[in-house]
Design an enzyme around this catalytic site. Sequence first.
Site, PDB file in Angstrom:
ATOM      1  N   GLN A 125       0.567  -1.088   0.207  1.00 35.77           N
ATOM      2  CA  GLN A 125       0.006   0.329   0.030  1.00 35.77           C
ATOM      3  C   GLN A 125       0.636   1.668  -0.195  1.00 35.77           C
ATOM      4  O   GLN A 125       1.536   1.467   0.647  1.00 35.77           O
ATOM      5  CB  GLN A 125      -0.708   0.253   1.513  1.00 35.77           C
ATOM      6  CG  GLN A 125      -1.593   1.029   1.554  1.00 35.77           C
ATOM      7  CD  GLN A 125      -2.252   1.274   3.008  1.00 35.77           C
ATOM      8  OE1 GLN A 125      -1.785   0.690   4.153  1.00 35.77           O
ATOM      9  NE2 GLN A 125      -3.390   1.606   2.821  1.00 35.77           N
ATOM     10  N   GLY A 126       0.877   2.344  -1.157  1.00 37.84           N
ATOM     11  CA  GLY A 126       1.920   2.988  -1.441  1.00 37.84           C
ATOM     12  C   GLY A 126       0.717   4.077  -1.009  1.00 37.84           C
ATOM     13  O   GLY A 126       0.721   5.479  -1.761  1.00 37.84           O
ATOM     14  N   SER A 128       1.405   6.206   2.334  1.00 36.37           N
ATOM     15  CA  SER A 128       2.240   7.622   3.091  1.00 36.37           C
ATOM     16  C   SER A 128       3.605   7.336   2.338  1.00 36.37           C
ATOM     17  O   SER A 128       4.035   6.865   1.674  1.00 36.37           O
ATOM     18  CB  SER A 128       2.957   6.618   4.760  1.00 36.37           C
ATOM     19  OG  SER A 128       2.057   5.559   5.247  1.00 36.37           O
ATOM     20  N   GLU A 243     -11.159  -0.880   5.585  1.00 39.08           N
ATOM     21  CA  GLU A 243      -9.861  -0.664   7.311  1.00 39.08           C
ATOM     22  C   GLU A 243      -9.326  -1.086   8.110  1.00 39.08           C
ATOM     23  O   GLU A 243      -9.733  -1.727   9.254  1.00 39.08           O
ATOM     24  CB  GLU A 243      -8.791  -0.559   5.893  1.00 39.08           C
ATOM     25  CG  GLU A 243      -7.339  -0.358   6.814  1.00 39.08           C
ATOM     26  CD  GLU A 243      -6.414   0.227   6.265  1.00 39.08           C
ATOM     27  OE1 GLU A 243      -4.451   0.671   6.596  1.00 39.08           O
ATOM     28  OE2 GLU A 243      -6.414   1.090   5.053  1.00 39.08           O
ATOM     29  N   ASN A 369      -4.697   6.857  15.916  1.00 39.68           N
ATOM     30  CA  ASN A 369      -5.818   6.520  17.070  1.00 39.68           C
ATOM     31  C   ASN A 369      -6.492   7.926  17.313  1.00 39.68           C
ATOM     32  O   ASN A 369      -7.374   8.785  17.740  1.00 39.68           O
ATOM     33  CB  ASN A 369      -5.940   5.988  17.815  1.00 39.68           C
ATOM     34  CG  ASN A 369      -5.978   3.891  17.651  1.00 39.68           C
ATOM     35  OD1 ASN A 369      -5.930   4.081  16.309  1.00 39.68           O
ATOM     36  ND2 ASN A 369      -6.351   3.709  18.791  1.00 39.68           N
ATOM     37  N   GLU A 370      -4.919   8.908  17.419  1.00 36.14           N
ATOM     38  CA  GLU A 370      -5.493  11.003  17.785  1.00 36.14           C
ATOM     39  C   GLU A 370      -6.647  11.072  16.694  1.00 36.14           C
ATOM     40  O   GLU A 370      -7.559  11.841  16.651  1.00 36.14           O
ATOM     41  CB  GLU A 370      -4.083  11.461  17.539  1.00 36.14           C
ATOM     42  CG  GLU A 370      -3.501  10.844  19.037  1.00 36.14           C
ATOM     43  CD  GLU A 370      -2.818   9.462  18.923  1.00 36.14           C
ATOM     44  OE1 GLU A 370      -2.799   9.839  17.781  1.00 36.14           O
ATOM     45  OE2 GLU A 370      -2.943   9.032  20.313  1.00 36.14           O
TER      46      GLU A 370
END
Lengths: 386, 327
Positions: A125-126, A128, A243, A369-370
Amino acid sequence: MDLTWNADEDQFRSEVRTWLAENVPAEPLPSGDTEVGFRLHQQWEKTLFDSRYSVVSWPEQYGGRGASLWQWLIFEEEYYRAGAPQRVSQNGIFLLAPILFEFGTEAQKQRYLLPMAEGIEQWGQGWSEPNAGSDLAGIKSHATKVDGGWRVNGQKTWTTRGAFCTHLFGLFRTDPDQERHRGLTYLMTPLDADGVTVRGVARLDGDEGFAEVFFEDAFVSDDDVLGGVDEGWAVAMATTSSERGLTLRSPGRFVAAVERLRGLAARYPEAVDARIADAITQAWIDAQAYQVSTLRTVTKMLDGESVGAESSLNKIFWSEMDVRIHEIALELLGARGELIDDSPDAVDAGGWMKGFQFALSGPIYAGTNEIQRNIVSERVLGLPRR
Amino acid sequence: MRFAFTEDQLLFTSAVADLLADKYPAERVRAAWDTPTEAPDDRSVWQQLADMGVVGLLAPESTGGMGLGALDLHGLLVESGRVAMTEPIVETAAVAVPVLAAAGHSALASVIAGEQTVAVGFADDPVVRVDTDLLLLEHGGTWYLAETAAVTATPQTSVDGSRRLASIEWTPTPGHALPGDIAAARDRAIVAQSAQLVGLARHLLDETVAYVQVREQFGKPVGAQQAIKHKLADVLLAVDYAGPMVARAAHSIDEGDPDASVHASMAKCSAADAAKLAVRHGLQSHGAIAYTVEYDLHMWMKRVWALAAQWGTSAEHRDRVRQHLGL
Ligand SMILES: Cc1cc2nc3c(=O)[nH]c(=O)nc-3n(C[C@H](O)[C@H](O)[C@H](O)COP(=O)(O)OP(=O)(O)OC[C@H]3O[C@@H](n4cnc5c(N)ncnc54)[C@H](O)[C@@H]3O)c2cc1C
């Protein structure tokens, strides 16, 4: 409310259970985030595929069984209950495939789904980049229009198992004049193409589970644009809820993890004081809560309701539960907890420490999670963005 | 497999919600605070609930009830929690009515009709609510039905000023004994109390979400501050995962699931913990305004503190689950 499985579902469960009992390797495979382990896991994916267990919910023509969401949940429960291997195909089958089914052309589906189900082609998965993590819309990697396709330049990072994957899907800026969420396009590319360089990076546990992917004038064909040009953001957002929600981390995984924790407590009763017993109990309750809540979610999905931003609640719940489960295990193991690999006195080959390190990434990947708490408060509770 | 409420359940719940939205404003709860020693004189809401069938919901149709189950009652109890209802709906509808029905007791008809209310007490805890006409009291593993006026009551003051409690002294009279499964009644109470706690938590969250959007500091709503947002996201997380646990436990009771007690215990600790978090973060997100009895939120906060510990604390319920797990 009907919390029973029907005869077909029971039958499916028992078939899955029997098959897993006969086929799951007796000895755990080496980590799928290492070269050697990855190849063994890839073979395992092929074994799953040959019995049509690699992608049970897909249509039969692509190697699936057309299983219902309920059957998929049952499969997952049995899979983790049996202690079956990690799914190295997950980023393809759980993250890319839903997009292919929704936005892909017929030719793309024909070309990519079957080899993905077989485990022969493995996808990274590209998304980031060094300067675009939580702020995904800050993507700088770009694709310039050329004859028949796109010329790609830039860098992706933290690509899970990228060093072992054959392909990559991701977001690239196709309209340099547009800002942030606009002008992004979803592209697919083989990783052995000219102008693509992959460098493996060791993760916290030392395994080479990350990669950096560099693009220098790499060519991507028009045929490998997924969804519309400049519409990549919408395409990307369509996967994030699957996801974060159900598919990536089904309840079976955590129910099984807590059962292993109970097993650990039974093996080391002298280490189980009242506090640890209470913590294990709470972890068991949490896994039950995730399971029950998932029944509700799946019912909603089958009723045609969208799950949307609520999937962020799921993501927070499972990832933080997973950390707690492993923290309790390490607490229980005490000084033995630090022993890993083939140390003679390592418990479960140091699997709890390894699992703990992986669990710690849960609150980071798939949107931290933030960020999930921001989404919950803004889009579910309706609090002001700024 | 299907985890959802039926159309009938949803309709019934929304009918009760409408009634309560109309007839159960915060002033009503405040009025109960203001007259701490007297029984409620306004029985109109209770009467309407009885007329709708809520009070006798669990009694068989042959006895004048609706012949429905714990899951049918679930949504109504959540709504009763949301408005911080003071009437003994958990004790009367969820606990006493099925006991009276199973025993074929003559008081059942008037209870279902809304003419008499029932509270519940156990021998090992002499403090009971005494704002009812009748008391269903456990002694030595047997139920007894007593008139509230007939027991010796020493008033006790709750942090929740709307609760009328007393420690009671009474002598069981064999003629007043009722057959009945105490453990099953306890499970019904635990699950019903959990549903109310979910409703209380939702109200606390809703009120807080509304408040932080209008309260401005530093030139913007305090609800735009991430520290506040994340606290409230955590409350939603807790409430959203507790709700289905409570509904599942109610379903297990109806189905006679052998694990119904374990499910009830999980429901109770999840709901109580969620409600306590809603109080904690609700108060913090409001600031001093919620730290005064002149602002209504305190009535919900105190109700949570009182009810979270009724029918077993979270620690006690986790311990029941622990024993089930053989830990
Ligand atoms: C095990 C693992 C596997 C991964 N696999 C992949 C993969 O296969 N493909 C891929 O593309 N990516 C992958 N990632 C990357 C992952 O998506 C990012 O790590 C994630 O999106 C966070 O970005 P970042 O690491 O740059 O952190 P940053 O965005 O730099 O954040 C740093 C910290 O600041 C906080 N923060 C940032 N913005 C805000 C905000 N607005 N409000 C509050 N807090 C904020 C974050 O929550 C975090 O705590 C993986 C990561 C891990 C750990």
